[in-house]
Design a protein around this motif. Structure first.
Motif, PDB file in Angstrom:
ATOM      1  N   VAL A  11     -14.179   0.802  -1.350  1.00 37.00           N
ATOM      2  CA  VAL A  11     -13.314   0.595  -0.190  1.00 37.00           C
ATOM      3  C   VAL A  11     -12.119  -0.275  -0.555  1.00 37.00           C
ATOM      4  O   VAL A  11     -10.975   0.041  -0.229  1.00 37.00           O
ATOM      5  CB  VAL A  11     -14.104  -0.040   0.978  1.00 37.00           C
ATOM      6  CG1 VAL A  11     -13.162  -0.489   2.086  1.00 37.00           C
ATOM      7  CG2 VAL A  11     -15.099   0.959   1.519  1.00 37.00           C
ATOM      8  N   SER A  60     -10.249  -5.261   8.190  1.00 37.00           N
ATOM      9  CA  SER A  60      -9.885  -3.844   8.341  1.00 37.00           C
ATOM     10  C   SER A  60      -8.520  -3.574   7.740  1.00 37.00           C
ATOM     11  O   SER A  60      -7.707  -4.482   7.529  1.00 37.00           O
ATOM     12  CB  SER A  60      -9.876  -3.454   9.829  1.00 37.00           C
ATOM     13  OG  SER A  60      -8.886  -4.184  10.535  1.00 37.00           O
ATOM     14  N   ALA A  73     -10.152   1.780   8.256  1.00 33.81           N
ATOM     15  CA  ALA A  73     -11.377   1.488   7.509  1.00 33.81           C
ATOM     16  C   ALA A  73     -11.712   0.011   7.683  1.00 33.81           C
ATOM     17  O   ALA A  73     -10.826  -0.842   7.661  1.00 33.81           O
ATOM     18  CB  ALA A  73     -11.193   1.814   6.034  1.00 33.81           C
ATOM     19  N   VAL A 109     -15.308   4.311   9.004  1.00 32.64           N
ATOM     20  CA  VAL A 109     -13.998   4.920   8.735  1.00 32.64           C
ATOM     21  C   VAL A 109     -13.676   5.797   9.935  1.00 32.64           C
ATOM     22  O   VAL A 109     -14.380   6.781  10.194  1.00 32.64           O
ATOM     23  CB  VAL A 109     -14.015   5.744   7.430  1.00 32.64           C
ATOM     24  CG1 VAL A 109     -12.653   6.386   7.195  1.00 32.64           C
ATOM     25  CG2 VAL A 109     -14.401   4.869   6.246  1.00 32.64           C
TER      26      VAL A 109
END
Length: 210
Positions: A11, A60, A73, A109
């Motif tokens: 991520v 985020s 995300a 997501v």
């Protein structure tokens, strides 16, 4: 721990790559929230358990795709669980009135739809993956992580609104929830499926890094 940190590295790698290429179109955020969590048990005497309170902390990145749409995300420290459950001992004895706290790293997501005259309202929805950090029976302090699956998958949904504080900084509040679609309990042989359900009220900030 490798199973937890690998998706986190992926991520953050996506964050870094997207940030380097589309810096002006990325809005970062951080939030704190209060959770209300319980589980839904189906397949053998359907019931919803009493809820338990908890905490979530999240960061985020919101990638702008158009005037109304973005891809968001998050990485969230997520407290879940339920009250008044039970444990079946190895000798078959059932212990009732057991309270569970399950702590996860959750990665949702979601597609983010921005609406309203100022586009300051948003609605998002999409899948999440959760990775169990630990599990505790809170009355006794017993470690019950081994009784639960290391992963939790489901659907996340949120609605929120942003308030400009400065030219770049925004305050937001949101009401969001998660509904699991996979069995979090190991060793069920009677068709029982136990799924996480969690709602949260969050406050936080959004900001670009340009």
């Amino acid at each position: 721990m490798t199973k937890i940190f690998t998706p986190l590295l992926i991520v953050f790698g996506i964050y870094s790559s997207a940030f380097a290429q589309t810096k002006s179109n990325v809005e970062f955020g951080a939030n704190i929230g209060y959770n209300v969590a319980y589980v839904n048990e189906s397949g053998y005497g359907d019931f919803d358990s009493p809820a338990v309170g908890g905490l979530n902390l999240g960061i985020s990145a919101d990638f702008k795709l158009s005037d109304r749409w973005s891809l968001k995300a998050k990485v969230v420290y997520d407290q879940k669980g339920w009250n008044d459950g039970y444990i079946i001992e190895a000798d078959g004895e059932t212990i009732n009135n057991v309270n569970f706290q399950l702590n996860y790293i959750t990665i949702p997501v979601t597609a983010n739809w921005h609406f309203g005259r100022m586009k300051n309202w948003y609605l998002n929805f999409g899948p999440y993956a959760g990775f169990l950090l630990n599990g505790t029976e809170t009355s006794s302090g017993a470690n019950v992580k081994s009784d639960f699956s290391n992963t939790d998958f489901g659907v996340a949904l949120a609605i929120g609104v942003k308030f400009p504080i400065t030219d770049k900084l925004k305050l937001f509040i949101e009401d969001e929830g998660e509904a699991g679609v996979t069995n979090i309990l190991k060793g069920t042989t009677n068709g029982t499926i136990v799924e996480n359900v969690r709602s949260g009220f969050n406050v936080g900030i959004n900001f670009p890094l340009d």
